[in-house]
Scaffold this motif. Structure first.
Motif, PDB file in Angstrom:
ATOM      1  N   ALA A  26       0.826  -1.207   0.000  1.00 49.82           N
ATOM      2  CA  ALA A  26       0.000   0.000   0.000  1.00 49.82           C
ATOM      3  C   ALA A  26       0.861   1.258   0.000  1.00 49.82           C
ATOM      4  O   ALA A  26       0.400   2.340  -0.355  1.00 49.82           O
ATOM      5  N   GLU A  27       2.129   1.077   0.370  1.00 46.32           N
ATOM      6  CA  GLU A  27       3.038   2.222   0.489  1.00 46.32           C
ATOM      7  C   GLU A  27       4.068   2.290  -0.623  1.00 46.32           C
ATOM      8  O   GLU A  27       4.582   3.368  -0.928  1.00 46.32           O
ATOM      9  N   SER A  28       4.385   1.143  -1.242  1.00 47.06           N
ATOM     10  CA  SER A  28       5.425   1.125  -2.275  1.00 47.06           C
ATOM     11  C   SER A  28       5.216  -0.075  -3.189  1.00 47.06           C
ATOM     12  O   SER A  28       4.293  -0.870  -2.985  1.00 47.06           O
ATOM     13  N   SER A  29       6.080  -0.204  -4.180  1.00 42.77           N
ATOM     14  CA  SER A  29       5.974  -1.315  -5.121  1.00 42.77           C
ATOM     15  C   SER A  29       6.650  -2.553  -4.553  1.00 42.77           C
ATOM     16  O   SER A  29       7.418  -2.490  -3.583  1.00 42.77           O
ATOM     17  N   LEU A  30       6.392  -3.678  -5.187  1.00 47.44           N
ATOM     18  CA  LEU A  30       6.968  -4.938  -4.733  1.00 47.44           C
ATOM     19  C   LEU A  30       8.485  -4.928  -4.836  1.00 47.44           C
ATOM     20  O   LEU A  30       9.181  -5.577  -4.043  1.00 47.44           O
ATOM     21  N   SER A  31       9.026  -4.183  -5.780  1.00 45.17           N
ATOM     22  CA  SER A  31      10.482  -4.132  -5.941  1.00 45.17           C
ATOM     23  C   SER A  31      11.170  -3.557  -4.710  1.00 45.17           C
ATOM     24  O   SER A  31      12.363  -3.800  -4.493  1.00 45.17           O
ATOM     25  N   ALA A  32      10.431  -2.784  -3.897  1.00 44.01           N
ATOM     26  CA  ALA A  32      11.004  -2.195  -2.692  1.00 44.01           C
ATOM     27  C   ALA A  32      10.867  -3.098  -1.471  1.00 44.01           C
ATOM     28  O   ALA A  32      11.411  -2.797  -0.407  1.00 44.01           O
ATOM     29  N   VAL A  33      10.147  -4.211  -1.608  1.00 43.50           N
ATOM     30  CA  VAL A  33       9.917  -5.113  -0.489  1.00 43.50           C
ATOM     31  C   VAL A  33      11.086  -6.078  -0.364  1.00 43.50           C
ATOM     32  O   VAL A  33      11.490  -6.719  -1.330  1.00 43.50           O
ATOM     33  N   THR A  34      11.632  -6.176   0.826  1.00 35.42           N
ATOM     34  CA  THR A  34      12.690  -7.138   1.128  1.00 35.42           C
ATOM     35  C   THR A  34      12.237  -8.009   2.288  1.00 35.42           C
ATOM     36  O   THR A  34      11.279  -7.674   3.001  1.00 35.42           O
ATOM     37  N   GLY A  57      10.445 -15.012  -3.044  1.00 35.73           N
ATOM     38  CA  GLY A  57       9.719 -15.640  -4.142  1.00 35.73           C
ATOM     39  C   GLY A  57       8.909 -16.838  -3.680  1.00 35.73           C
ATOM     40  O   GLY A  57       7.789 -17.057  -4.132  1.00 35.73           O
ATOM     41  N   HIS A  58       9.481 -17.644  -2.777  1.00 36.87           N
ATOM     42  CA  HIS A  58       8.756 -18.787  -2.222  1.00 36.87           C
ATOM     43  C   HIS A  58       7.534 -18.315  -1.446  1.00 36.87           C
ATOM     44  O   HIS A  58       6.441 -18.883  -1.560  1.00 36.87           O
ATOM     45  N   PHE A  59       7.697 -17.268  -0.659  1.00 36.64           N
ATOM     46  CA  PHE A  59       6.576 -16.680   0.094  1.00 36.64           C
ATOM     47  C   PHE A  59       5.467 -16.213  -0.853  1.00 36.64           C
ATOM     48  O   PHE A  59       4.282 -16.506  -0.642  1.00 36.64           O
ATOM     49  N   LEU A  60       5.844 -15.500  -1.911  1.00 38.70           N
ATOM     50  CA  LEU A  60       4.852 -15.030  -2.879  1.00 38.70           C
ATOM     51  C   LEU A  60       4.155 -16.190  -3.579  1.00 38.70           C
ATOM     52  O   LEU A  60       2.953 -16.130  -3.866  1.00 38.70           O
ATOM     53  N   THR A  61       4.909 -17.255  -3.842  1.00 40.49           N
ATOM     54  CA  THR A  61       4.313 -18.422  -4.494  1.00 40.49           C
ATOM     55  C   THR A  61       3.251 -19.051  -3.608  1.00 40.49           C
ATOM     56  O   THR A  61       2.181 -19.441  -4.084  1.00 40.49           O
ATOM     57  N   GLY A 104       7.662 -11.587 -12.124  1.00 41.45           N
ATOM     58  CA  GLY A 104       9.095 -11.726 -12.310  1.00 41.45           C
ATOM     59  C   GLY A 104       9.787 -12.308 -11.089  1.00 41.45           C
ATOM     60  O   GLY A 104      10.684 -13.146 -11.209  1.00 41.45           O
ATOM     61  N   VAL A 105       9.372 -11.868  -9.894  1.00 42.20           N
ATOM     62  CA  VAL A 105       9.976 -12.381  -8.666  1.00 42.20           C
ATOM     63  C   VAL A 105       9.722 -13.873  -8.523  1.00 42.20           C
ATOM     64  O   VAL A 105      10.624 -14.658  -8.201  1.00 42.20           O
ATOM     65  N   ILE A 106       8.490 -14.272  -8.785  1.00 46.06           N
ATOM     66  CA  ILE A 106       8.129 -15.684  -8.652  1.00 46.06           C
ATOM     67  C   ILE A 106       8.870 -16.530  -9.683  1.00 46.06           C
ATOM     68  O   ILE A 106       9.428 -17.583  -9.358  1.00 46.06           O
ATOM     69  N   LEU A 107       8.900 -16.091 -10.938  1.00 44.31           N
ATOM     70  CA  LEU A 107       9.577 -16.872 -11.970  1.00 44.31           C
ATOM     71  C   LEU A 107      11.074 -16.981 -11.699  1.00 44.31           C
ATOM     72  O   LEU A 107      11.684 -18.029 -11.928  1.00 44.31           O
ATOM     73  N   ALA A 108      11.684 -15.905 -11.205  1.00 45.05           N
ATOM     74  CA  ALA A 108      13.103 -15.962 -10.867  1.00 45.05           C
ATOM     75  C   ALA A 108      13.343 -16.959  -9.745  1.00 45.05           C
ATOM     76  O   ALA A 108      14.310 -17.735  -9.779  1.00 45.05           O
ATOM     77  N   SER A 109      12.457 -16.959  -8.768  1.00 45.60           N
ATOM     78  CA  SER A 109      12.606 -17.886  -7.648  1.00 45.60           C
ATOM     79  C   SER A 109      12.384 -19.323  -8.092  1.00 45.60           C
ATOM     80  O   SER A 109      13.061 -20.247  -7.621  1.00 45.60           O
ATOM     81  N   VAL A 110      11.444 -19.537  -9.017  1.00 53.46           N
ATOM     82  CA  VAL A 110      11.199 -20.877  -9.547  1.00 53.46           C
ATOM     83  C   VAL A 110      12.444 -21.416 -10.233  1.00 53.46           C
ATOM     84  O   VAL A 110      12.792 -22.602 -10.103  1.00 53.46           O
ATOM     85  N   ARG A 111      13.147 -20.564 -10.965  1.00 53.51           N
ATOM     86  CA  ARG A 111      14.363 -20.996 -11.666  1.00 53.51           C
ATOM     87  C   ARG A 111      15.490 -21.338 -10.701  1.00 53.51           C
ATOM     88  O   ARG A 111      16.306 -22.223 -10.965  1.00 53.51           O
ATOM     89  N   GLU A 112      15.536 -20.636  -9.574  1.00 50.07           N
ATOM     90  CA  GLU A 112      16.666 -20.765  -8.659  1.00 50.07           C
ATOM     91  C   GLU A 112      16.425 -21.734  -7.514  1.00 50.07           C
ATOM     92  O   GLU A 112      17.395 -22.243  -6.929  1.00 50.07           O
ATOM     93  N   SER A 113      15.174 -21.983  -7.170  1.00 57.12           N
ATOM     94  CA  SER A 113      14.875 -22.768  -5.977  1.00 57.12           C
ATOM     95  C   SER A 113      14.028 -23.988  -6.308  1.00 57.12           C
ATOM     96  O   SER A 113      12.879 -23.851  -6.724  1.00 57.12           O
ATOM     97  N   PHE A 120       5.228 -24.269  -6.774  1.00 56.74           N
ATOM     98  CA  PHE A 120       4.496 -23.622  -7.861  1.00 56.74           C
ATOM     99  C   PHE A 120       3.859 -24.647  -8.792  1.00 56.74           C
ATOM    100  O   PHE A 120       2.687 -24.521  -9.167  1.00 56.74           O
ATOM    101  N   TYR A 121       4.617 -25.678  -9.137  1.00 56.26           N
ATOM    102  CA  TYR A 121       4.110 -26.675 -10.075  1.00 56.26           C
ATOM    103  C   TYR A 121       3.031 -27.544  -9.443  1.00 56.26           C
ATOM    104  O   TYR A 121       1.939 -27.704 -10.009  1.00 56.26           O
ATOM    105  N   GLU A 122       3.315 -28.105  -8.278  1.00 54.66           N
ATOM    106  CA  GLU A 122       2.402 -29.078  -7.683  1.00 54.66           C
ATOM    107  C   GLU A 122       1.133 -28.449  -7.121  1.00 54.66           C
ATOM    108  O   GLU A 122       0.040 -29.027  -7.232  1.00 54.66           O
ATOM    109  N   LYS A 123       1.245 -27.268  -6.528  1.00 50.43           N
ATOM    110  CA  LYS A 123       0.092 -26.669  -5.857  1.00 50.43           C
ATOM    111  C   LYS A 123      -0.708 -25.730  -6.752  1.00 50.43           C
ATOM    112  O   LYS A 123      -1.903 -25.530  -6.516  1.00 50.43           O
ATOM    113  N   PHE A 124      -0.045 -25.130  -7.752  1.00 46.41           N
ATOM    114  CA  PHE A 124      -0.746 -24.136  -8.574  1.00 46.41           C
ATOM    115  C   PHE A 124      -0.815 -24.515 -10.045  1.00 46.41           C
ATOM    116  O   PHE A 124      -1.899 -24.667 -10.610  1.00 46.41           O
ATOM    117  N   LEU A 125       0.322 -24.697 -10.677  1.00 46.71           N
ATOM    118  CA  LEU A 125       0.339 -24.887 -12.134  1.00 46.71           C
ATOM    119  C   LEU A 125      -0.302 -26.200 -12.558  1.00 46.71           C
ATOM    120  O   LEU A 125      -1.164 -26.222 -13.446  1.00 46.71           O
TER     121      LEU A 125
END
Length: 238
Positions: A26-34, A57-61, A104-113, A120-125
């Motif tokens: 509500a205060e900023s974009s996702l890119s600013a969230v750590t 990324g795992h949290f967002l997934t 983008g955050v989720i896809l990057a995390s999927v590639r790395e983790s 992502f695959y089993e629960k959503f896709l």
């Protein structure tokens, strides 16, 4: 998902993290969230976060799985309207609900983790893809189309244009014209009759509209309280 060892998982921490994310958006974009900002806003700790999630990324997934329907289909009685329903569900998913940054955050995390990829695959896709395959099976049973040799490929045809435009927004808009264009293309691939004049011409005219601006300056729904993802009912137009 990782779980705490030796004691039950505290659901209050998960709820606090979810609430903290919405407050931050509500205060900023996702890119600013750590992770640091997230746990500070949630009033928890890094060990508590990382016992649950490998990364942001795992949290967002996990939130994607929680907030979005894993069955974006409906049995409308005809293949065309079934496909249109799926595609309109994707319009909601890729425009009015999920900020483009989160994809983008989720896809990057999927590639790395591997954990995130499996979640992502089993629960959503996979559930969503299976739901589309059931749509094709119903159409075959109704006699609308011949048996489908490669249903997984058809699912790719249905979903890929939306994902492409979400990740690379300069390619084109995600709107009703894309719904009709992709529906016609899928029906042709399945050797089903298409409604005259329903798809490509409409899409060509719609492309003359002003292009969509991405990423949005604020997450969708910020004026009403941020909605990162819609509920299952919202995603299905209920």
């Amino acid at each position: 998902m990782a779980t705490e060892r030796g004691r039950p998982r505290d659901a209050d921490i998960d709820a606090a993290l979810e609430s903290a994310l919405l407050t931050l958006l509500a205060e900023s974009s996702l890119s600013a969230v750590t992770v640091s900002k997230l746990i500070q806003a949630a009033g928890t700790s890094k060990p508590a976060f990382y016992r649950r999630y490998e990364s942001l990324g795992h949290f967002l997934t996990e939130l994607l799985v929680k907030w979005l329907s894993t069955d974006g289909t409906a049995d409308t009685g005809s293949l065309r309207s079934d496909i249109e329903f799926i595609q309109r569900d994707q319009v909601v998913m890729f425009t009015s609900a999920i900020p483009s940054e989160s994809i983008g955050v989720i896809l990057a995390s999927v590639r790395e983790s591997p954990v995130t990829a499996r979640t992502f695959y089993e629960k959503f896709l996979r559930p969503r893809r299976d739901a589309v395959i059931r749509v094709l099976e119903r159409a075959v049973a109704r006699g609308e189309i011949p048996p489908v040799a490669d249903p997984e490929w058809v699912v790719d045809l249905i979903s890929a244009p939306f994902l492409m435009r979400a990740v690379l927004p300069g390619v084109g808009a995600i709107d009703e014209s894309l719904v009709q264009l992709t529906t016609d293309n899928v029906l042709r691939e399945l050797k089903a009759e298409t409604r005259p004049g329903s798809g490509s011409a409409v899409a060509r005219e719609a492309r003359q509209d002003a292009p969509r601006t991405y990423p949005p300056s604020r997450p969708h729904g910020a004026d009403d309280g941020v909605v990162l993802f819609p509920s299952a009912n919202e995603a299905n137009g209920a």
